[in-house]
Design a protein around this motif. Sequence first.
Motif: not given
Lengths: 509, 183
Positions: A330-340
């Motif tokens: 899933x990570x390879x196919x996704x934009x992952x935004x980690x925030x608060x």
Amino acid sequence: MPSPSRRDFLKIAAVTSASLALSRYLPWKQPSHSLEGSSDRNVIILVFDAMSARHLSVYGYPRKTTPNFERFAGRANVYHAHYSPGNYTVPGVSSLLTGLHPWTHRAVNLSGLVARDLADRNIFERLDARYHRFAFSQNVWATNILTQFENGIDEFLPSSAFSQFSMVASEAFPNDPRSAHQAYDDFMFDFIDSPASLGFGLAERFYFEQKKKRMFERKYPRGIPQPRNYPLVYKLDQVFDGIIETLETLEQPFFAYIHVFSPHAPYRARRDFVGIFDNGWNPTPKPEHVFSEGETEETVQKNRIWYDEYIANVDDEFGRLLDSLEKSGVLGKSYLMVTSDHGELIERGVKGHVTPLMYEPLVNIPLLVSTPGQVEGKQIHTPTSSVDILPTILKAAGHEIPTWVEGQLLPEFGSTTAEDRPIYMMDAKSGSSFGKFSTATFAMRKGKYKIILYRGYKAYEEDAFEVYNLENDPEELDDLVLKNDPVVVELKSELLKKFDEVNKAHVSA
Amino acid sequence: MQKSINFRNRLPEFPQIVPVFAVISFVVFGWTTFRFAQKLPSWLNYLRMDEIVSIYAYTVLTNFVESIIAILLLLGLVFILPRRFFLDRFVASGALISFLGIGYLIYLALISGESKSSQFPLEVFYWFPIIAVIILLIGLALPLVHPVRKFFEMLSDRFTVFLYLQIPLGILGAIIVLANNLF
């Protein structure tokens, strides 16, 4: 003009197909991190509530709080000067999901809502049905805001999903969640003030406190994690198990907004994280502010340790999520935004974030973004804001960015942002969200400087300002206003001009 | 041969139930109205009037249901206890028990509001059964004194006037809540 023959048609079709197939390999088509036209990719926004960038080792904090964030940073863009436009959940989440500043969306009060006439201006509505739009927030206040956007949400989990047990009353009213939330969760069954309901309210409180007493006390010696205001308790690992399973089974491509309540207070780390920072190191004590809540230095230091331990616990679970997303592909196919949604202030006599203050630990929040297939990390120091997330995602999905959006594309994603673009933050929780803000804190980060305006507070007779050079003074100890620094006049003038410009009563769109 | 229970003989007449229900309803509504008044200024900061009305509908409906449960509990007590203990002085005893009982609940609500979740005083709640028994004893005993009995009968009778407001409000609240949740 003769009509094209069958042979001509086949030629055109072959050339078009080949062009389309090859175009993705051409360098001018896709810059390294361009999001344009990538609507087949998933987008995941992972929000950790009340997580201050200033407490994360990935941003240089001396305590090793976030080894897994650091691992993720090796393959992500790390934004060092990212800001929440508000200093608590309601404005922070609203700005993130609408791309609007608090003075526009008007969700400025503790249990506030986005202006009803602007509620269709949100990321869910703007992403079309090609995306499976998913939302889950453990924070009940954020869930309350998400209910305003539910027309655009395909799958919406309640705050109690993945929790150990919950008695959040509004979840029993799916057709009228906001009134039920205000009436029951925030009033009749109030957990902060006296409940307005003498029957059900008291019975619920007693039952909840009795049931959670000693629950998992071996695993969580400081108590099982829970939001302070609502009857809901959860084990962090169980929540992450649920998130992992959900992300692996969502229909793709998906857009997922996931809001984890931890590391918000009360700071309740798992047993194996308790005591990991009892090594004698403590941050420099800071002088009490006029808005001090009277917390002693001893309490402040103890709470900092507890907060940092809780962050380390969250980071551990994040590492598990990262491994799982990587393994499942899933990570390879996704934009992952980690925030608060906002940070946390544990200094100057203050503990928490329900304060008019705007110091860096409270508004400087993490933002790490990985793009599909990204293998190298990048450090970005240009100041950015949560209002930039919506336009960046819309661009990712190949959508036009509406004119009402107040944010810009994030650097590395097609932005032409200047280094000294002003970034604004505000707090106006005690006043009306419909009229002009009479009591408010308004702050601006511009280049290396930050200026804070306090207006309308009883503690000050007139407008009060603080100005810091964050490059030389990242701890905000050396107020340039007191030194009559020439830069102060210019910054004051710019901030006041902007505040006067935006400080207007809300007029329905 | 088993003797059948005569419900009519074990329960008060409707005109006797009304003033006690009025006392319960008044205090329950009164506390919520007091808290509503405290909360209203902050709601006005971010909620529209129609939203506040909707919240009010939930609160009056809840109060109405709570009041009915409370009167049913009292009727249950009347049914269980020997006639001479409670039924003969139902209005005065019921009103006094309601005042004291709901007063105690207000005390617990105030304690709850002052405590943080991590230091919630559960032990105060553990006294509930003992306090309830004490309240019951006081409520049954005091009306044996004639002036006390007369005073509470007169007082509860005065409270019935509020039912003309509270019952329609409860029904209206139910209609609004139903409409909000069905449509």
